[in-house]
Design a protein around this motif. Structure first.
Motif, PDB file in Angstrom:
ATOM      1  N   VAL A   1      -6.537  -0.299 -18.240  1.00 11.79           N
ATOM      2  CA  VAL A   1      -6.154  -0.859 -16.937  1.00 11.79           C
ATOM      3  C   VAL A   1      -6.294   0.183 -15.844  1.00 11.79           C
ATOM      4  CG1 VAL A   1      -4.242  -1.788 -15.601  1.00 11.79           C
ATOM      5  CG2 VAL A   1      -4.642  -2.608 -17.923  1.00 11.79           C
ATOM      6  N   THR A   2      -5.839   1.418 -16.153  1.00  6.21           N
ATOM      7  CA  THR A   2      -5.928   2.497 -15.169  1.00  6.21           C
ATOM      8  C   THR A   2      -7.388   2.806 -14.833  1.00  6.21           C
ATOM      9  OG1 THR A   2      -3.876   3.463 -16.000  1.00  6.21           O
ATOM     10  CG2 THR A   2      -5.315   4.890 -14.701  1.00  6.21           C
ATOM     11  N   ALA A   3      -8.226   2.892 -15.859  1.00  4.91           N
ATOM     12  CA  ALA A   3      -9.644   3.191 -15.646  1.00  4.91           C
ATOM     13  C   ALA A   3     -10.327   2.104 -14.828  1.00  4.91           C
ATOM     14  CB  ALA A   3     -10.348   3.354 -16.992  1.00  4.91           C
ATOM     15  N   ALA A   4      -9.903   0.864 -15.034  1.00  4.49           N
ATOM     16  CA  ALA A   4     -10.510  -0.250 -14.306  1.00  4.49           C
ATOM     17  C   ALA A   4     -10.191  -0.212 -12.822  1.00  4.49           C
ATOM     18  CB  ALA A   4     -10.044  -1.579 -14.905  1.00  4.49           C
TER      19      ALA A   4
ATOM     20  N   LEU B   1     -12.403  -7.545  -0.366  1.00  2.13           N
ATOM     21  CA  LEU B   1     -11.920  -7.963  -1.683  1.00  2.13           C
ATOM     22  C   LEU B   1     -12.930  -8.859  -2.402  1.00  2.13           C
ATOM     23  CD1 LEU B   1      -8.153  -8.633  -0.904  1.00  2.13           C
ATOM     24  CD2 LEU B   1      -9.121  -6.779  -2.273  1.00  2.13           C
ATOM     25  N   THR B   2     -13.780  -9.506  -1.662  1.00  3.03           N
ATOM     26  CA  THR B   2     -14.859 -10.274  -2.288  1.00  3.03           C
ATOM     27  C   THR B   2     -15.829  -9.330  -2.994  1.00  3.03           C
ATOM     28  OG1 THR B   2     -14.707 -12.004  -0.605  1.00  3.03           O
ATOM     29  CG2 THR B   2     -16.740 -11.894  -1.886  1.00  3.03           C
ATOM     30  N   ALA B   3     -16.106  -8.189  -2.354  1.00  2.00           N
ATOM     31  CA  ALA B   3     -17.005  -7.196  -2.952  1.00  2.00           C
ATOM     32  C   ALA B   3     -16.307  -6.375  -4.031  1.00  2.00           C
ATOM     33  CB  ALA B   3     -17.552  -6.280  -1.864  1.00  2.00           C
ATOM     34  N   VAL B   4     -15.011  -6.060  -3.794  1.00  2.00           N
ATOM     35  CA  VAL B   4     -14.229  -5.262  -4.746  1.00  2.00           C
ATOM     36  C   VAL B   4     -12.918  -6.011  -5.009  1.00  2.00           C
ATOM     37  CG1 VAL B   4     -13.274  -2.976  -5.275  1.00  2.00           C
ATOM     38  CG2 VAL B   4     -15.196  -3.185  -3.690  1.00  2.00           C
ATOM     39  N   PRO B   5     -12.894  -6.924  -5.963  1.00  2.00           N
ATOM     40  CA  PRO B   5     -11.703  -7.754  -6.189  1.00  2.00           C
ATOM     41  C   PRO B   5     -10.461  -6.973  -6.607  1.00  2.00           C
ATOM     42  CG  PRO B   5     -13.642  -8.698  -7.250  1.00  2.00           C
ATOM     43  CD  PRO B   5     -14.022  -7.322  -6.819  1.00  2.00           C
ATOM     44  N   ASN B   6     -10.638  -5.837  -7.239  1.00  2.00           N
ATOM     45  CA  ASN B   6      -9.502  -5.033  -7.674  1.00  2.00           C
ATOM     46  C   ASN B   6      -8.906  -4.303  -6.469  1.00  2.00           C
ATOM     47  OD1 ASN B   6      -7.914  -2.768  -8.719  1.00  2.00           O
ATOM     48  ND2 ASN B   6      -8.737  -3.330 -10.721  1.00  2.00           N
ATOM     49  N   ARG B   7      -7.737  -4.736  -6.060  1.00  2.00           N
ATOM     50  CA  ARG B   7      -7.129  -4.176  -4.844  1.00  2.00           C
ATOM     51  C   ARG B   7      -6.798  -2.693  -4.991  1.00  2.00           C
ATOM     52  NH1 ARG B   7      -3.764  -8.396  -1.362  1.00  2.00           N
ATOM     53  NH2 ARG B   7      -4.945 -10.284  -1.811  1.00  2.00           N
ATOM     54  N   THR B   8      -6.359  -2.318  -6.170  1.00  2.00           N
ATOM     55  CA  THR B   8      -6.030  -0.915  -6.385  1.00  2.00           C
ATOM     56  C   THR B   8      -7.276  -0.043  -6.277  1.00  2.00           C
ATOM     57  OG1 THR B   8      -4.156  -1.462  -7.809  1.00  2.00           O
ATOM     58  CG2 THR B   8      -5.056   0.755  -8.008  1.00  2.00           C
ATOM     59  N   ARG B   9      -8.380  -0.495  -6.872  1.00  2.00           N
ATOM     60  CA  ARG B   9      -9.630   0.262  -6.770  1.00  2.00           C
ATOM     61  C   ARG B   9     -10.090   0.365  -5.313  1.00  2.00           C
ATOM     62  NH1 ARG B   9     -14.349  -0.982 -10.816  1.00  2.00           N
ATOM     63  NH2 ARG B   9     -13.237   0.675 -11.902  1.00  2.00           N
TER      64      ARG B   9
ATOM     65  N   LEU C   1       2.144  11.267  -0.017  1.00  2.00           N
ATOM     66  CA  LEU C   1       2.149  10.471  -1.246  1.00  2.00           C
ATOM     67  C   LEU C   1       3.054   9.255  -1.109  1.00  2.00           C
ATOM     68  CD1 LEU C   1       1.185  10.219  -4.174  1.00  2.00           C
ATOM     69  CD2 LEU C   1       3.145  11.639  -4.860  1.00  2.00           C
ATOM     70  N   ALA C   2       4.218   9.448  -0.496  1.00  2.00           N
ATOM     71  CA  ALA C   2       5.141   8.331  -0.299  1.00  2.00           C
ATOM     72  C   ALA C   2       4.529   7.261   0.602  1.00  2.00           C
ATOM     73  CB  ALA C   2       6.456   8.841   0.299  1.00  2.00           C
ATOM     74  N   ALA C   3       3.851   7.705   1.667  1.00  2.00           N
ATOM     75  CA  ALA C   3       3.204   6.751   2.579  1.00  2.00           C
ATOM     76  C   ALA C   3       2.082   6.002   1.874  1.00  2.00           C
ATOM     77  CB  ALA C   3       2.665   7.487   3.810  1.00  2.00           C
ATOM     78  N   LEU C   4       1.287   6.710   1.072  1.00  2.00           N
ATOM     79  CA  LEU C   4       0.196   6.060   0.344  1.00  2.00           C
ATOM     80  C   LEU C   4       0.728   5.070  -0.686  1.00  2.00           C
ATOM     81  CD1 LEU C   4      -2.191   9.112  -0.197  1.00  2.00           C
ATOM     82  CD2 LEU C   4      -2.657   7.093   1.205  1.00  2.00           C
ATOM     83  N   ALA C   5       1.819   5.434  -1.349  1.00  2.00           N
ATOM     84  CA  ALA C   5       2.413   4.526  -2.338  1.00  2.00           C
ATOM     85  C   ALA C   5       2.933   3.264  -1.669  1.00  2.00           C
ATOM     86  CB  ALA C   5       3.536   5.238  -3.087  1.00  2.00           C
ATOM     87  N   ALA C   6       3.588   3.429  -0.520  1.00  2.00           N
ATOM     88  CA  ALA C   6       4.091   2.262   0.214  1.00  2.00           C
ATOM     89  C   ALA C   6       2.939   1.386   0.688  1.00  2.00           C
ATOM     90  CB  ALA C   6       4.943   2.731   1.399  1.00  2.00           C
ATOM     91  N   GLY C   7       1.871   2.009   1.169  1.00  2.00           N
ATOM     92  CA  GLY C   7       0.699   1.250   1.600  1.00  2.00           C
ATOM     93  C   GLY C   7       0.047   0.501   0.455  1.00  2.00           C
ATOM     94  N   TRP C   8      -0.010   1.138  -0.712  1.00  2.00           N
ATOM     95  CA  TRP C   8      -0.596   0.491  -1.900  1.00  2.00           C
ATOM     96  C   TRP C   8       0.205  -0.741  -2.307  1.00  2.00           C
ATOM     97  CZ3 TRP C   8       1.718   0.763  -6.979  1.00  2.00           C
ATOM     98  CH2 TRP C   8       0.931   0.159  -7.977  1.00  2.00           C
ATOM     99  N   LEU C   9       1.530  -0.621  -2.303  1.00  2.00           N
ATOM    100  CA  LEU C   9       2.379  -1.774  -2.654  1.00  2.00           C
ATOM    101  C   LEU C   9       2.169  -2.911  -1.667  1.00  2.00           C
ATOM    102  CD1 LEU C   9       5.710   0.033  -3.662  1.00  2.00           C
ATOM    103  CD2 LEU C   9       4.109  -1.177  -5.174  1.00  2.00           C
TER     104      LEU C   9
ATOM    105  N   ARG D   1       0.699  -8.380  -0.414  1.00  2.00           N
ATOM    106  CA  ARG D   1       0.504  -9.265   0.709  1.00  2.00           C
ATOM    107  C   ARG D   1      -0.802 -10.039   0.584  1.00  2.00           C
ATOM    108  NH1 ARG D   1       1.950  -5.094   5.617  1.00  2.00           N
ATOM    109  NH2 ARG D   1       4.197  -4.919   5.242  1.00  2.00           N
ATOM    110  N   ASP D   2      -0.829 -11.179   1.233  1.00  2.00           N
ATOM    111  CA  ASP D   2      -2.063 -11.963   1.284  1.00  2.00           C
ATOM    112  C   ASP D   2      -3.083 -11.256   2.157  1.00  2.00           C
ATOM    113  OD1 ASP D   2      -0.929 -13.913  -0.308  1.00  2.00           O
ATOM    114  OD2 ASP D   2      -0.220 -15.091   1.402  1.00  2.00           O
ATOM    115  N   ALA D   3      -4.351 -11.425   1.810  1.00  2.00           N
ATOM    116  CA  ALA D   3      -5.416 -10.840   2.602  1.00  2.00           C
ATOM    117  C   ALA D   3      -5.567 -11.549   3.919  1.00  2.00           C
ATOM    118  CB  ALA D   3      -6.727 -10.864   1.838  1.00  2.00           C
TER     119      ALA D   3
END
Length: 253
Positions: free
Chosen positions: A6-9, A98-106, A238-246, A251-253
Motif C-alpha cells: 500500500v505504501t509503495a503504491a 485525480l483523473t490522471a493520478v487517482p491515488n490522492r496520496t501519490r 511536517l505538521a502542516a504537510l500532514a494536515a494538508g494531506w488529511l 474532502r471532495d475534489a
C-alpha cells in the motif's frame, strides 16, 4: 507485506513528478516566486552590504547578518509553496489531476516532493551566492567559507527556505487558498515575533522562523542550537504537510 504494498503504491513516480514539474514551469506566478527566492535573498543582502560601512550594521551576529536578505527571501518561499499548491483548488483542477493520478496520496506526495526538490536546489544556490557575494563587500569584516559554522549556515539557509515553502504548501492544501495562507503566514513570520516577543518570552524561539534561523547563527540564542532549531522548523513543516494531506484525502475534489 500488505502495508508495504500500500505504501509503495502511494509513493511518487517519475512520470507524476515530471507532470508536477511541468505544472510549475508553465505557471508564471509559481516559477516567478521561485526565482524571487534567489533574487530577494541575494539581492537584498548584497545591496545592504554594499551600502553599509559600519561593523554590525547587518546585525550583532555576523554570520546571521551574512544572510540578511533571508527575511525577504522567505516571503518569496511562502509565495512559491502557496501558489504551487493553490492551482489545484481553482476551477476544478484537482478533479482533472485525480483523473490522471487517482491515488490522492501519490498526487499529494509528488506535489510536495516537487516543491521540496526545487526549493532545496534554489535554496542551496541562493545560500552560497548570498554569502559569497555579500561578504565581498564587507572588507576586513568579511567571513570566509573556512570560518567556523559558515558551511553549516550556507547549507542551513537553503534548508530553511525549503521548510518555509513546505510549511506554506501544507497550509494551502489544508485551507485550499494560497491567498489566505500568504495573508496570514507572512505577517505571522514577519510581524508577530516583534509584537509579542517580549510578552511570551522564550516561547517565541520555537516559532518556525526563529527556530529555523538558528542554523545561520554563530552563537546559540536560547534553548535551541543550530540543528535542533532547524529540526523544530522541520516539525512545523511536517505538521502542516500532514494536515494538508488529511484534508486532500477526506474532502471532495
Amino acid at each position: 507485506m500488505g502495508a508495504t504494498a500500500v505504501t509503495a503504491a502511494a509513493l511518487p513516480t517519475v512520470p507524476v513528478l515530471h507532470s508536477e514539474w511541468i505544472k510549475i514551469r508553465s505557471a508564471r506566478a509559481v516559477l516567478g516566486s521561485l526565482v524571487a527566492v534567489f533574487a530577494a535573498t541575494a539581492g537584498v543582502t548584497v545591496l545592504t552590504a554594499a551600502g553599509t560601512s559600519e561593523p554590525g550594521a547587518m546585525g550583532e551576529d555576523r554570520l546571521l547578518g551574512a544572510f540578511f536578505g533571508i527575511n525577504f527571501g522567505q516571503i518569496a518561499a511562502i509565495s512559491f509553496g502557496a501558489t504551487a499548491f493553490a492551482g489545484e483548488f481553482r476551477s476544478g483542477a484537482l478533479r482533472v489531476s485525480l483523473t490522471a493520478v487517482p491515488n490522492r496520496t501519490r498526487l499529494y506526495l509528488s506535489k510536495a516532493a516537487a516543491v521540496a526538490g526545487l526549493a532545496f536546489v534554489v535554496g542551496q544556490v541562493t545560500g552560497l551566492v548570498t554569502f559569497v557575494a555579500g561578504q565581498a563587500f564587507m572588507g576586513d569584516d568579511a567571513l570566509s567559507l573556512g570560518d567556523p559554522g559558515t558551511v553549516r549556515a550556507v547549507f542551513g539557509s537553503g534548508a530553511y527556505l525549503t521548510l518555509i515553502a513546505l510549511l506554506s504548501a501544507g497550509l494551502t492544501a489544508l485551507v485550499r487558498s494560497g491567498t489566505l495562507v500568504m495573508s496570514l503566514l507572512i505577517p505571522f513570520l514577519l510581524i508577530v515575533p516583534f509584537v509579542v516577543g517580549q510578552v511570551v518570552g522564550g516561547a517565541m524561539q520555537f516559532m518556525p522562523d526563529r527556530a529555523g534561523q538558528m542554523v545561520m547563527r554563530a552563537q546559540a540564542d536560547g534553548a535551541l542550537g543550530p540543528w535542533s532549531g532547524l529540526a523544530v522548523a522541520g516539525l512545523w513543516a511536517l505538521a502542516a504537510l500532514a494536515a494538508g494531506w488529511l484534508a486532500v484525502r477526506r474532502r471532495d475534489a
